[in-house]
Design an enzyme around this catalytic site. Structure first.
Site, PDB file in Angstrom:
ATOM      1  N   ASP A 131      -2.571  21.917 -12.385  1.00 16.70           N
ATOM      2  CA  ASP A 131      -3.079  20.768 -13.135  1.00 16.70           C
ATOM      3  C   ASP A 131      -2.621  20.975 -14.575  1.00 16.70           C
ATOM      4  O   ASP A 131      -3.163  21.805 -15.307  1.00 16.70           O
ATOM      5  CB  ASP A 131      -4.603  20.690 -13.030  1.00 16.70           C
ATOM      6  CG  ASP A 131      -5.187  19.489 -13.790  1.00 16.70           C
ATOM      7  OD1 ASP A 131      -4.483  18.938 -14.660  1.00 16.70           O
ATOM      8  OD2 ASP A 131      -6.348  19.121 -13.520  1.00 16.70           O
ATOM      9  N   LYS A 160      -4.748  10.455 -19.233  1.00 16.75           N
ATOM     10  CA  LYS A 160      -4.937  11.172 -20.480  1.00 16.75           C
ATOM     11  C   LYS A 160      -3.714  10.980 -21.394  1.00 16.75           C
ATOM     12  O   LYS A 160      -3.334   9.852 -21.652  1.00 16.75           O
ATOM     13  CB  LYS A 160      -5.261  12.630 -20.179  1.00 16.75           C
ATOM     14  CG  LYS A 160      -6.399  12.801 -19.139  1.00 16.75           C
ATOM     15  CD  LYS A 160      -7.744  12.306 -19.627  1.00 16.75           C
ATOM     16  CE  LYS A 160      -8.811  12.230 -18.535  1.00 16.75           C
ATOM     17  NZ  LYS A 160      -9.090  13.476 -17.837  1.00 16.75           N
ATOM     18  N   ARG A 197       0.824  -1.229   0.000  1.00 13.80           N
ATOM     19  CA  ARG A 197       0.000   0.000   0.000  1.00 13.80           C
ATOM     20  C   ARG A 197       0.847   1.264   0.000  1.00 13.80           C
ATOM     21  O   ARG A 197       0.566   2.180  -0.757  1.00 13.80           O
ATOM     22  CB  ARG A 197      -1.017  -0.014   1.142  1.00 13.80           C
ATOM     23  CG  ARG A 197      -1.745   1.310   1.311  1.00 13.80           C
ATOM     24  CD  ARG A 197      -3.118   1.179   1.909  1.00 13.80           C
ATOM     25  NE  ARG A 197      -3.174   0.359   3.095  1.00 13.80           N
ATOM     26  CZ  ARG A 197      -2.687   0.690   4.300  1.00 13.80           C
ATOM     27  NH1 ARG A 197      -2.102   1.853   4.480  1.00 13.80           N
ATOM     28  NH2 ARG A 197      -2.785  -0.137   5.308  1.00 13.80           N
ATOM     29  N   TYR A 202     -11.284  21.560 -14.643  1.00 11.32           N
ATOM     30  CA  TYR A 202     -11.854  20.224 -14.744  1.00 11.32           C
ATOM     31  C   TYR A 202     -13.064  20.116 -13.810  1.00 11.32           C
ATOM     32  O   TYR A 202     -12.960  20.339 -12.609  1.00 11.32           O
ATOM     33  CB  TYR A 202     -10.782  19.202 -14.373  1.00 11.32           C
ATOM     34  CG  TYR A 202     -11.247  17.782 -14.547  1.00 11.32           C
ATOM     35  CD1 TYR A 202     -11.503  17.268 -15.803  1.00 11.32           C
ATOM     36  CD2 TYR A 202     -11.444  16.974 -13.444  1.00 11.32           C
ATOM     37  CE1 TYR A 202     -11.939  15.968 -15.954  1.00 11.32           C
ATOM     38  CE2 TYR A 202     -11.880  15.671 -13.594  1.00 11.32           C
ATOM     39  CZ  TYR A 202     -12.127  15.177 -14.852  1.00 11.32           C
ATOM     40  OH  TYR A 202     -12.562  13.886 -15.002  1.00 11.32           O
TER      41      TYR A 202
END
Ligand SMILES: *Cc1c(COP(=O)(O)O)cnc(C)c1O
Length: 374
Positions: free
Chosen positions: A168, A193, A42, A95
């Site tokens: 971003d 993306k 993890r 976004y």
């Protein structure tokens, strides 16, 4: 760097493609130490680290990069690492899912969120509350209007008020912009993306300039909250990155050609693309982007919402789908998916330009526009 994934080979077999490390747990040494540095899957994973190393180089990130299970998991970690009551300023045009998260979940946790048009640095400066504003979040070019925020200017304003700047940079990608070199503290990508580029991985990236307390907190948020990317996805992302530079070059060149062509089209009211001289952010974009202006654009269709939806209904080569940055070109009536409160005009189609022949893409869109207006 990207094509050869930093040229690393597997030390055990000399394989030029390193193996995928899938183990969730690691053997402890007899003296109770963990000499390999790995304990449990993890907090960390060797395949994830391989891909992070490539991304850190592409972003010139001295403190390194971290991979998350999605772009949203990466973005929200930056806010989860703040304190309740902290003031954050973010781009009004960004976004949509992150904007909604900030106005609902982040606000519920006690963050004070203020949205401003960050393409106007005067408005950004006026929104700053020195000592209270801890993070400025910008997206440039920003979805779906492709407004441009001056990264170096935003960094100066954020730092003067004692805040950090996060960018971003999904739609600029490291092919066009490296925000850390312009003064940003954190750069975020939806690896989903253009970095992966094949519409088959959901992934998020953060990269940082400074290995400070804030970056350490973001690492703890990922490790304790369980937001790490899976090893198979990390492998696929690394594989996608090997062709990132050739894809990004082809997609930006096609996008520029299509923007110029459709800006003069009788059924198109306006093309929104920062590469066009008439775009309000063109000068700033030209100063902070290189190798062109990216693969994303929007067209405002004459005749309004009905004509826009009608055009999207009639394309064949372009695929009618959300998301962006893949090798296949996508078209989307963005206002339909964003819903009420969106700054997106109803006549707008968002285009993600892929690697198909640009003349084929132009012919298909041209035929759809003509048919919708017949
Ligand atoms: C897709 C996207 C995100 C979110 O990424 P996911 O992987 O879908 O969570 C964030 N910002 C931008 C600009 C995006 O395009």
């Amino acid at each position: 760097m990207a094509a050869q994934a930093l040229g690393r080979v597997d030390p055990a077999t000399r394989a030029v493609v390193p193996p995928i490390h899938v183990a969730t747990t690691y053997l402890r040494d007899p003296d109770n130490a963990y000499s390999s540095g790995f304990v449990y899957g993890r907090p960390d994973n060797a395949t994830v680290r391989e891909t992070e190393a490539v991304l850190a180089v592409l972003e010139e990130a001295e403190a390194g990069a971290l991979l998350f299970g999605s772009g949203m998991a990466a973005a929200t970690a930056c806010f989860a690492a703040l304190e309740p009551g902290d003031h954050v300023v973010a781009s009004a045009v960004m976004y949509w899912a992150l904007r909604n998260w900030l106005l609902t979940e982040a606000t519920r946790w006690g963050l004070r969120v203020e949205l401003v048009e960050t393409d106007d640095l005067g408005k950004l400066e006026a929104a700053m509350r020195p000592g209270e504003t801890k993070l400025v979040w910008i997206e440039t070019p920003s979805n779906p209007l492709w407004t441009i925020t001056d990264i170096a200017g935003a960094a100066r304003i954020a730092h003067a008020a004692g805040a950090r700047l996060a960018v971003d940079s999904t739609c600029a990608s490291p092919y066009h912009t490296r925000p850390l070199g312009l003064g940003a503290d954190i750069v975020m990508h939806a690896g989903t993306k253009i970095l992966n580029g094949h519409s088959d991985v959901i992934a998020g990236v953060l990269a940082a300039r400074q290995d400070d307390e804030y970056w350490a907190r973001i690492k703890r948020v990922r490790a304790s909250g369980g937001a790490i990317l899976g090893p198979f996805e990390a492998y696929l992302l690394n594989r996608g990155l090997k062709t990132f530079y050739v894809r990004a070059a082809a997609q930006a060149a096609s996008a520029m050609a299509l923007a110029e062509r459709f800006a003069a089209h009788p059924h198109v009211a306006r093309v929104l693309y920062p590469g066009l001289p008439q775009h309000p952010g063109h000068a700033v974009a030209a100063g902070q982007m290189e190798n062109g202006f990216g693969f994303m654009m929007s067209v405002q269709v004459r005749g309004g919402e009905g004509a826009a939806i009608g055009t999207a209904a009639r394309v064949d080569l372009w695929k009618r789908a959300t998301s962006l940055g893949g090798v296949e070109s996508l078209v989307e009536h963005r206002a339909s998916i964003e819903g009420p409160g969106t700054p997106c005009p109803p006549d707008l189609l968002r285009l993600s330009v892929g690697i198909e022949d640009p003349d084929d893409l132009a012919r298909d869109l041209d035929a759809a526009l003509a048919s919708a207006h017949a």
